[in-house]
Design an enzyme around this catalytic site. Structure first.
Site, PDB file in Angstrom:
ATOM      1  N   LYS A 231      73.505  -8.093  38.585  1.00 11.61           N
ATOM      2  CA  LYS A 231      72.626  -8.362  37.448  1.00 11.61           C
ATOM      3  C   LYS A 231      72.223  -7.035  36.852  1.00 11.61           C
ATOM      4  O   LYS A 231      71.537  -6.235  37.476  1.00 11.61           O
ATOM      5  CB  LYS A 231      71.393  -9.149  37.899  1.00 11.61           C
ATOM      6  CG  LYS A 231      70.727  -9.983  36.800  1.00 11.61           C
ATOM      7  CD  LYS A 231      70.047  -9.176  35.705  1.00 11.61           C
ATOM      8  CE  LYS A 231      68.753  -8.545  36.170  1.00 11.61           C
ATOM      9  NZ  LYS A 231      68.026  -7.866  35.018  1.00 11.61           N
ATOM     10  N   GLU A 307      65.738   1.259  46.162  1.00 11.87           N
ATOM     11  CA  GLU A 307      65.543   2.627  45.649  1.00 11.87           C
ATOM     12  C   GLU A 307      64.549   2.512  44.510  1.00 11.87           C
ATOM     13  O   GLU A 307      64.870   2.008  43.437  1.00 11.87           O
ATOM     14  CB  GLU A 307      66.886   3.218  45.188  1.00 11.87           C
ATOM     15  CG  GLU A 307      66.836   4.725  44.982  1.00 11.87           C
ATOM     16  CD  GLU A 307      66.552   5.111  43.550  1.00 11.87           C
ATOM     17  OE1 GLU A 307      65.363   5.412  43.251  1.00 11.87           O
ATOM     18  OE2 GLU A 307      67.490   5.101  42.741  1.00 11.87           O
ATOM     19  N   CYS A 341      63.883   8.490  38.354  1.00 12.18           N
ATOM     20  CA  CYS A 341      62.959   8.149  39.429  1.00 12.18           C
ATOM     21  C   CYS A 341      62.597   9.363  40.270  1.00 12.18           C
ATOM     22  O   CYS A 341      61.539   9.408  40.886  1.00 12.18           O
ATOM     23  CB  CYS A 341      63.550   7.051  40.302  1.00 12.18           C
ATOM     24  SG  CYS A 341      65.241   7.371  40.826  1.00 12.18           S
ATOM     25  N   GLU A 439      53.612   7.212  38.262  1.00 12.20           N
ATOM     26  CA  GLU A 439      54.929   7.531  37.724  1.00 12.20           C
ATOM     27  C   GLU A 439      54.916   7.280  36.214  1.00 12.20           C
ATOM     28  O   GLU A 439      54.700   6.151  35.759  1.00 12.20           O
ATOM     29  CB  GLU A 439      56.002   6.676  38.391  1.00 12.20           C
ATOM     30  CG  GLU A 439      57.409   7.034  37.943  1.00 12.20           C
ATOM     31  CD  GLU A 439      58.480   6.226  38.651  1.00 12.20           C
ATOM     32  OE1 GLU A 439      59.554   6.785  38.937  1.00 12.20           O
ATOM     33  OE2 GLU A 439      58.238   5.033  38.923  1.00 12.20           O
TER      34      GLU A 439
END
Length: 540
Positions: A231, A307, A341, A439
């Site tokens: 996906k 992750e 990230c 973040e």
């Protein structure tokens, strides 16, 4: 410049004395490409791509080696981040489509199927052929990635798509080297282990490196002999849908690879909860990672690797090569417009060089980040993925100002078209501020000062995340000491963002668990079976 273009189906060998093919001819080639009648191979780009002339070849789901519409008939809109305009719409998968894809993958994995009985070396050969096909079409795929994601074409062409090719080739090499052991057990038995594929694997990939993250997942999945239902992010589905067709072209059996475009809560949720999926690999936010872990526990206890997010510390000591540290730290935040990230957004600089470092960083942000059309060769700073992400960044910038950080440059949206964010640098950032703890996922650098080694180790580890970290120093003993003390899955010494297929990547703490890339990734996609056979007599 002169380039030769070879068209397979017609055998044409035409030589042109201009860098780009003329507009009329490029239109003809684009139409032929869109009809899949020819593929052009070149030593340079065959078309001067821009946002108006990249042909969209595949907008349907890829299930069982066929492009099909979603059962519901629904389609979702794909937006060009550089302009805000609609590129196209693509099929929107939901639970029903996931069920169909999983059934195809399950059949392809059935005992005695062509995929299960294929030699491991042949799996590797197919993966290499797939990599070759992607490399053959690299200019088109790079142009499509830029259209869909907004990153500069030079990055798509020179960084992202080569990483895709290299990752597939790396794991192709592993296909026939995954094996068990014979074990000298006690008693009259012969004991050996088999490393068997887990079965049907679900992959859920993000929008920041659309095709590269797809390759990071699908490489070990296929090398180990599994089948896949992938996906891809709803914002950036176009390149994965295209390369799925290349897998069929080179000979992958039906059902081995299935690629779905759709939304996270529906298509992604159906994968996470599916009772016939044995493993899910996810790259994305920590919040969604927790939902996937929960779905696994509530369904069939499928194994999960995650992750997730990061808030990576980048530590610069006063004995470093200053120019090297400045350049690497600049790219550690601003590469891919901060949509990484592992971006080194918590930048800690030792007091004695702090002021000079801040000055140089502001200068580079102001003078070396070139915002503009992603297809312009001069552009090195594209847009954010969409308005939602841009507004999140702007909100955190506002919080930084309100909480007392010193805004040195940037801090606002760039232009009135698309989702561009000015390169932004904060100085005098305190560890409690939102910009230092959350973040941001954008081009926002936060610089703080520190005094000594003990202090910075404690501050660097004072986070819920643990994806990456970096240290810049010429002192080898200090480098070793700090790299050992940092709680992060990747620690870079005198460099940043070094991500290669051979080296594992993944996080500690709320940055997730499991590893992508390298040999370590293979462990997540096999089951170890111990076989014990009684023998009349055992001899050494």
């Amino acid at each position: 410049h002169k380039h030769q273009f070879f068209c397979e189906s017609s055998g044409i060998n035409a030589e042109y004395g201009h860098y780009y093919i003329t507009n009329n001819l490029s239109m003809v080639i684009s139409k032929l490409l869109s009809r899949s009648l020819i593929r052009c191979h070149s030593t340079a780009a065959a078309v001067a791509y821009n946002s108006q002339n990249v042909p969209i070849q595949q907008t349907k789901l890829f299930i069982n080696n066929e492009y099909v519409e979603a059962v519901s008939g629904k389609r979702l809109e794909v937006i060009n981040p550089a302009t805000g305009d609609t590129i196209c719409d693509v099929a929107e998968a939901d639970k029903v489509d996931v069920d169909i894809a999983v059934a195809a993958a399950r059949k392809a994995f059935s005992y005695g199927s062509p995929w299960r009985t294929m030699n491991a070396s042949e799996r590797g050969r197919l993966m290499n052929k797939w990599a070759d096909a992607i490399e053959r079409d690299i200019h088109y795929i790079a142009a499509l990635e830029t259209l869909d994601n907004g990153k500069p074409f030079s990055d798509s062409l020179n960084v992202d798509i080569p990483l895709v090719v290299n990752t597939l080739r790396y794991y192709a090499g592993w296909a026939d080297k995954i094996h068990g052991k014979t074990i000298p057990s006690d008693g009259s038995t012969f004991v050996y282990t088999r490393h068997e594929p887990v079965g049907v694997v679900g992959g859920i990939t993000p929008w920041n490196f659309p095709l590269a993250m797809f390759a990071w997942k699908i490489g070990p999945i296929l090398a180990c002999g599994n089948t896949a239902v992938m996906k891809v992010a709803e914002q950036t589905p176009l390149t994965a849908l295209y390369v799925a067709g290349l897998a069929k072209e080179v000979g992958f059996p039906e059902g081995v690879l299935n690629v779905l475009s759709g939304y996270g809560p529906t298509a992604g949720g159906a994968i996470a909860q599916h009772m016939d999926i044995e493993k899910v690999g996810f790259t994305g936010s920590t919040e969604v990672g927790k939902l996937i872990q929960e779905a696994s526990a509530k369904s069939n206890l499928k194994r999960v690797t995650l992750e997730l997010g990061g808030k990576s510390p980048n530590i610069v000591f006063d004995d470093c090569d200053l120019d090297q540290a400045i350049q690497a730290s600049h790219m550690g935040v601003f590469f891919n417009v901060g949509q990484c990230c592992c971006a080194g957004t918590r930048l800690y600089v030792q007091e004695s060089i702090y002021d000079k470092f801040v000055e140089k960083m502001v200068e580079k942000a102001q003078n070396e980040r070139i915002l503009g059309d992603p297809y312009d060769p001069k552009t090195n700073h594209g847009p954010q993925i969409d308005g939602v992400q841009l507004n999140k960044i702007l909100g955190l910038v506002d919080s930084g100002v309100a909480q007392g950080a010193s805004l040195q440059t940037g801090g606002a949206q760039h232009g009135d078209k698309g989702f561009f964010m000015q390169p932004t640098v904060f100085a005098d950032v305190q560890d409690h501020m939102d910009i230092s703890t959350q973040e941001i996922f954008g081009p926002v650098m936060q610089i703080s000062s520190f005094k000594d080694t003990d202090e910075i180790i404690e501050r660097a580890n004072n986070t819920n995340y643990g994806l990456a970290a970096a240290v810049f120093t010429k002192n080898v003993d200090r480098m070793y000491h700090i790299s050992t003390a940092l709680k992060a899955g990747s620690v870079w010494g005198n460099c940043y963002n070094v991500l290669v297929p051979q080296s594992p990547f993944g996080g500690f703490k709320e940055s997730g668990f499991g590893r992508d890339l390298g040999e370590y990734a293979l462990n997540h996609y096999t089951e170890v079976k111990c076989v014990t056979l009684a023998v009349p007599q055992k001899n050494s």
